[in-house]
Scaffold this motif. Structure first.
Motif, PDB file in Angstrom:
ATOM      1  N   TYR A   1       0.194   5.394   1.267  1.00 38.03           N
ATOM      2  CA  TYR A   1      -0.661   6.395   1.601  1.00 38.03           C
ATOM      3  C   TYR A   1       0.138   7.613   1.734  1.00 38.03           C
TER       4      TYR A   1
ATOM      5  N   MET B   1      -3.837  10.814   7.360  1.00 43.07           N
ATOM      6  CA  MET B   1      -3.301  10.028   6.450  1.00 43.07           C
ATOM      7  C   MET B   1      -4.385   9.412   5.292  1.00 43.07           C
TER       8      MET B   1
ATOM      9  N   PHE C   1      -5.421   7.294   1.938  1.00 43.12           N
ATOM     10  CA  PHE C   1      -5.070   5.935   0.928  1.00 43.12           C
ATOM     11  C   PHE C   1      -4.916   6.280  -0.436  1.00 43.12           C
TER      12      PHE C   1
ATOM     13  N   PHE D   1      -8.430   6.800   7.631  1.00 40.56           N
ATOM     14  CA  PHE D   1      -7.852   7.146   8.996  1.00 40.56           C
ATOM     15  C   PHE D   1      -8.592   8.524   9.512  1.00 40.56           C
ATOM     16  N   GLY D   2      -8.647   8.836  10.892  1.00 43.75           N
ATOM     17  CA  GLY D   2      -9.112  10.003  11.326  1.00 43.75           C
ATOM     18  C   GLY D   2      -7.753  10.836  11.351  1.00 43.75           C
TER      19      GLY D   2
ATOM     20  N   ASN E   1      -3.386   0.137  -3.582  1.00 42.52           N
ATOM     21  CA  ASN E   1      -3.006  -0.956  -3.128  1.00 42.52           C
ATOM     22  C   ASN E   1      -2.548  -2.120  -4.257  1.00 42.52           C
TER      23      ASN E   1
ATOM     24  N   TYR F   1       0.565  -1.131  -0.099  1.00 45.87           N
ATOM     25  CA  TYR F   1      -0.020   0.125   0.152  1.00 45.87           C
ATOM     26  C   TYR F   1       1.006   1.087  -0.029  1.00 45.87           C
TER      27      TYR F   1
ATOM     28  N   ASN G   1      -8.507  -4.069   2.796  1.00 41.27           N
ATOM     29  CA  ASN G   1      -7.198  -3.587   2.126  1.00 41.27           C
ATOM     30  C   ASN G   1      -7.263  -2.061   1.805  1.00 41.27           C
ATOM     31  N   LYS G   2      -7.994  -1.470   2.515  1.00 45.82           N
ATOM     32  CA  LYS G   2      -8.041   0.089   2.336  1.00 45.82           C
ATOM     33  C   LYS G   2      -8.396   0.762   3.803  1.00 45.82           C
ATOM     34  N   LEU G   3      -7.469   1.277   4.403  1.00 45.34           N
ATOM     35  CA  LEU G   3      -7.783   2.126   5.702  1.00 45.34           C
ATOM     36  C   LEU G   3      -8.275   3.466   5.399  1.00 45.34           C
TER      37      LEU G   3
END
Lengths: 114, 114
Positions: free
Chosen positions: A35, A43, A45, B104-105, A48, A33, B100-102
């Motif tokens: 980011y 952060m 994305f 984020f805060g 991937n 991945y 497979n994809k985060l």
């Protein structure tokens, strides 16, 4: 824990030049991945990559961006040409996949485009 | 529209107190929630995570409380230590993306005063 390495830690380039960011993922991981984190922001994305292919990319992953991992070497993010808004910290992550969801992150590459 | 929100933006606690960091999310499809700890100049390190089938996950001094109905979760750090001073990110992922994809805060900056 598992270590992801990133090279270089800092990169300063002129707008319009090409840059390649390198990532050495955890050795047995299969998913990779990128980011992007702009200073003071969360952060986000970018993309991937699995089995030699991009699986999913965000709208931040512009046409000028590309990723590859030739022959199990570094997982790379290439930006050609760069723009001022590409200045950010880029984090690489990897995961094993399957039932192992955990993503492990590298220390980041700080890219400054002048 | 920010899909993962964290509060407070910053938090100061005394050594030995319990720090409580909050997170909420918009997307009902999110069902995996990792928390990451990040020190200045380093990449985010996975601290603890929870799946939405659970309402609590403990690991040493770190506990996640999860409320699926309200789409909220919190990270409790018991017996806070000065070494816990860092930025904490709540993230979320969904099964339909293969985790497979985060997302984020923006993070909570925690300062533990001795």
């Amino acid at each position: 824990g598992p270590k992801v390495l990133q090279i270089p830690s800092h990169q300063i380039i002129d707008m319009g030049q090409m840059v390649t960011l390198n990532c050495d993922p955890v050795s047995n991981h299969l998913y990779f991945y990128w980011y992007k984190q702009i200073l003071g922001q969360q952060m986000e994305f970018l993309v991937n990559f699995y089995n030699g292919k991009v699986m999913e990319k965000s709208k931040l992953f512009k046409d000028q961006f590309s990723v590859e991992r030739p022959d199990g070497s570094y997982f790379t993010l290439k930006i050609q040409p760069t723009a001022l808004e590409d200045s950010a910290v880029y984090f690489c992550a990897s995961s094993f996949g399957g039932l192992s969801y955990e993503q492990y992150f590298g220390p980041g590459t700080r890219l400054t485009v002048l | 529209q920010q899909q993962v929100r964290q509060s407070p933006q910053s938090l100061t606690v005394w050594e030995g107190e319990t720090a409580i960091l909050n997170c909420s999310y918009e997307n009902s499809a999110f069902d995996y929630f990792p928390w990451y700890q990040q020190f200045p100049g380093e990449g985010p390190a996975l601290l603890i995570s929870i799946l939405s089938v659970s309402d609590k996950k403990e690991d040493g001094r770190f506990t996640i409380f999860f409320n699926k109905r309200e789409k909220k979760l919190s990270l409790h750090i018991a017996d806070s230590q000065p070494g816990d001073s860092a930025t904490y990110f709540c993230a979320a992922s969904a099964k339909d993306s293969g985790y497979n994809k985060l997302t984020f805060g923006k993070g909570t900056v925690l300062l533990v005063s001795p």
